[in-house]
Design a protein around this motif. Structure first.
Motif, PDB file in Angstrom:
ATOM      1  N   LEU A  17       0.847  -1.193   0.000  1.00  0.00           N
ATOM      2  CA  LEU A  17       0.000   0.000   0.000  1.00  0.00           C
ATOM      3  C   LEU A  17       0.878   1.237   0.000  1.00  0.00           C
ATOM      4  N   ASN A  18       0.511   2.220  -0.805  1.00  0.00           N
ATOM      5  CA  ASN A  18       1.196   3.500  -0.693  1.00  0.00           C
ATOM      6  C   ASN A  18       0.550   4.278   0.461  1.00  0.00           C
ATOM      7  N   LEU A  19       1.087   5.434   0.780  1.00  0.00           N
ATOM      8  CA  LEU A  19       0.600   6.189   1.935  1.00  0.00           C
ATOM      9  C   LEU A  19      -0.863   6.599   1.778  1.00  0.00           C
ATOM     10  N   GLN A  20      -1.262   6.992   0.576  1.00  0.00           N
ATOM     11  CA  GLN A  20      -2.668   7.362   0.352  1.00  0.00           C
ATOM     12  C   GLN A  20      -3.590   6.168   0.583  1.00  0.00           C
ATOM     13  N   GLN A  21      -3.239   5.025   0.050  1.00  0.00           N
ATOM     14  CA  GLN A  21      -4.063   3.829   0.222  1.00  0.00           C
ATOM     15  C   GLN A  21      -4.138   3.431   1.695  1.00  0.00           C
ATOM     16  N   ARG A  65     -10.971   6.168  -6.921  1.00  0.00           N
ATOM     17  CA  ARG A  65      -9.864   5.343  -7.440  1.00  0.00           C
ATOM     18  C   ARG A  65      -9.089   4.659  -6.313  1.00  0.00           C
ATOM     19  N   LEU A  66      -8.838   5.385  -5.234  1.00  0.00           N
ATOM     20  CA  LEU A  66      -8.134   4.783  -4.101  1.00  0.00           C
ATOM     21  C   LEU A  66      -8.954   3.637  -3.505  1.00  0.00           C
ATOM     22  N   GLY A  67     -10.261   3.850  -3.395  1.00  0.00           N
ATOM     23  CA  GLY A  67     -11.134   2.787  -2.902  1.00  0.00           C
ATOM     24  C   GLY A  67     -11.107   1.578  -3.814  1.00  0.00           C
ATOM     25  N   THR A  68     -11.120   1.811  -5.112  1.00  0.00           N
ATOM     26  CA  THR A  68     -11.060   0.715  -6.082  1.00  0.00           C
ATOM     27  C   THR A  68      -9.750  -0.050  -5.954  1.00  0.00           C
ATOM     28  N   GLN A  69      -8.659   0.654  -5.698  1.00  0.00           N
ATOM     29  CA  GLN A  69      -7.366  -0.011  -5.506  1.00  0.00           C
ATOM     30  C   GLN A  69      -7.395  -0.905  -4.267  1.00  0.00           C
ATOM     31  N   LEU A  70      -8.044  -0.445  -3.199  1.00  0.00           N
ATOM     32  CA  LEU A  70      -8.156  -1.255  -1.986  1.00  0.00           C
ATOM     33  C   LEU A  70      -9.035  -2.487  -2.216  1.00  0.00           C
ATOM     34  N   ILE A  71     -10.045  -2.340  -3.053  1.00  0.00           N
ATOM     35  CA  ILE A  71     -10.895  -3.481  -3.411  1.00  0.00           C
ATOM     36  C   ILE A  71     -10.067  -4.514  -4.171  1.00  0.00           C
ATOM     37  N   ARG A  72      -9.281  -4.054  -5.130  1.00  0.00           N
ATOM     38  CA  ARG A  72      -8.437  -4.972  -5.919  1.00  0.00           C
ATOM     39  C   ARG A  72      -7.418  -5.703  -5.052  1.00  0.00           C
ATOM     40  N   ARG A  78     -17.074  -2.747  -1.649  1.00  0.00           N
ATOM     41  CA  ARG A  78     -17.918  -1.552  -1.783  1.00  0.00           C
ATOM     42  C   ARG A  78     -19.235  -1.980  -2.408  1.00  0.00           C
ATOM     43  N   LYS A  79     -20.317  -1.418  -1.921  1.00  0.00           N
ATOM     44  CA  LYS A  79     -21.643  -1.730  -2.438  1.00  0.00           C
ATOM     45  C   LYS A  79     -22.441  -0.428  -2.475  1.00  0.00           C
ATOM     46  N   VAL A  80     -23.137  -0.199  -3.553  1.00  0.00           N
ATOM     47  CA  VAL A  80     -23.985   0.989  -3.648  1.00  0.00           C
ATOM     48  C   VAL A  80     -25.369   0.621  -3.110  1.00  0.00           C
ATOM     49  N   ILE A  81     -25.782   1.328  -2.067  1.00  0.00           N
ATOM     50  CA  ILE A  81     -27.094   1.138  -1.461  1.00  0.00           C
ATOM     51  C   ILE A  81     -27.759   2.498  -1.430  1.00  0.00           C
ATOM     52  N   ASN A  82     -28.973   2.595  -2.006  1.00  0.00           N
ATOM     53  CA  ASN A  82     -29.696   3.873  -2.057  1.00  0.00           C
ATOM     54  C   ASN A  82     -28.826   4.996  -2.616  1.00  0.00           C
ATOM     55  N   SER A  83     -28.126   4.718  -3.687  1.00  0.00           N
ATOM     56  CA  SER A  83     -27.270   5.671  -4.399  1.00  0.00           C
ATOM     57  C   SER A  83     -26.056   6.139  -3.599  1.00  0.00           C
ATOM     58  N   GLY A  84     -25.718   5.454  -2.521  1.00  0.00           N
ATOM     59  CA  GLY A  84     -24.560   5.850  -1.719  1.00  0.00           C
ATOM     60  C   GLY A  84     -23.550   4.724  -1.590  1.00  0.00           C
ATOM     61  N   ASP A  85     -22.279   5.091  -1.520  1.00  0.00           N
ATOM     62  CA  ASP A  85     -21.219   4.102  -1.354  1.00  0.00           C
ATOM     63  C   ASP A  85     -21.189   3.590   0.079  1.00  0.00           C
ATOM     64  N   HIS A  86     -21.240   2.280   0.206  1.00  0.00           N
ATOM     65  CA  HIS A  86     -21.143   1.607   1.501  1.00  0.00           C
ATOM     66  C   HIS A  86     -19.951   0.662   1.432  1.00  0.00           C
ATOM     67  N   VAL A  89     -14.954  -4.047   5.554  1.00  0.00           N
ATOM     68  CA  VAL A  89     -13.589  -4.552   5.538  1.00  0.00           C
ATOM     69  C   VAL A  89     -13.647  -6.065   5.388  1.00  0.00           C
ATOM     70  N   THR A  90     -12.784  -6.599   4.566  1.00  0.00           N
ATOM     71  CA  THR A  90     -12.742  -8.043   4.332  1.00  0.00           C
ATOM     72  C   THR A  90     -11.998  -8.744   5.469  1.00  0.00           C
ATOM     73  N   ARG A  91     -12.043 -10.048   5.446  1.00  0.00           N
ATOM     74  CA  ARG A  91     -11.308 -10.840   6.443  1.00  0.00           C
ATOM     75  C   ARG A  91      -9.818 -10.481   6.407  1.00  0.00           C
ATOM     76  N   LYS A  92      -9.270 -10.375   5.202  1.00  0.00           N
ATOM     77  CA  LYS A  92      -7.857  -9.986   5.077  1.00  0.00           C
ATOM     78  C   LYS A  92      -7.632  -8.611   5.695  1.00  0.00           C
ATOM     79  N   GLY A  93      -8.518  -7.668   5.433  1.00  0.00           N
ATOM     80  CA  GLY A  93      -8.377  -6.318   5.961  1.00  0.00           C
ATOM     81  C   GLY A  93      -8.354  -6.257   7.475  1.00  0.00           C
TER      82      GLY A  93
END
Length: 120
Positions: A17-21, A65-72, A78-86, A89-93
């Motif tokens: 992970l870089n510092l931003q991630q 983009r940073l969130g997408t990198q963490l997903i990868r 990440r899941k969109v519920i009622n038009s909002g990002d939710h 954290v995964t087991r690994k996280g």
């Protein structure tokens, strides 16, 4: 604004992970304590992340983009519920805060970059 950030350097290096991630991941992990929850996910808008982490970015697309990198990397979902990002954290996280008793981490020392005074 989030005043204190806690980053696990050993896991950041291990997970590349870089510092931003690492900053965003730490914030999402801690949001589990205060964010609104729905279906096992907690709500975090990109605007809220920008408001709480102005040091990270002021652009919504950068946060996305940073969130997408963490997903990868398998750290969050990440899941969109009622038009909002939710997020959740995964087991690994959740290994972020686990310490292995009696094991000295070698990862940080192996990956330290050389400097002009101390070249590799």
């Amino acid at each position: 604004m989030e005043l204190t950030l806690s980053i696990n350097q050993a896991k950041s290096i291990e997970w590349e992970l870089n510092l931003q991630q690492a900053t965003l991941f730490s914030f999402i992990l801690n949001a589990a304590y205060w964010a609104d929850k729905q279906d096992g996910y907690w709500y975090l808008s990109k605007g809220k992340i920008i408001e709480e982490l102005p040091i990270l970015s002021d652009k919504r697309d950068t946060i996305y983009r940073l969130g997408t990198q963490l997903i990868r990397k398998g750290l969050i979902d990440r899941k969109v519920i009622n038009s909002g990002d939710h997020y959740r954290v995964t087991r690994k996280g959740f290994e972020w805060n686990k310490a292995e008793a009696g094991k000295k981490s070698e990862a940080p020392r192996k990956n330290i970059r050389g400097s002009e005074k101390n070249p590799r």
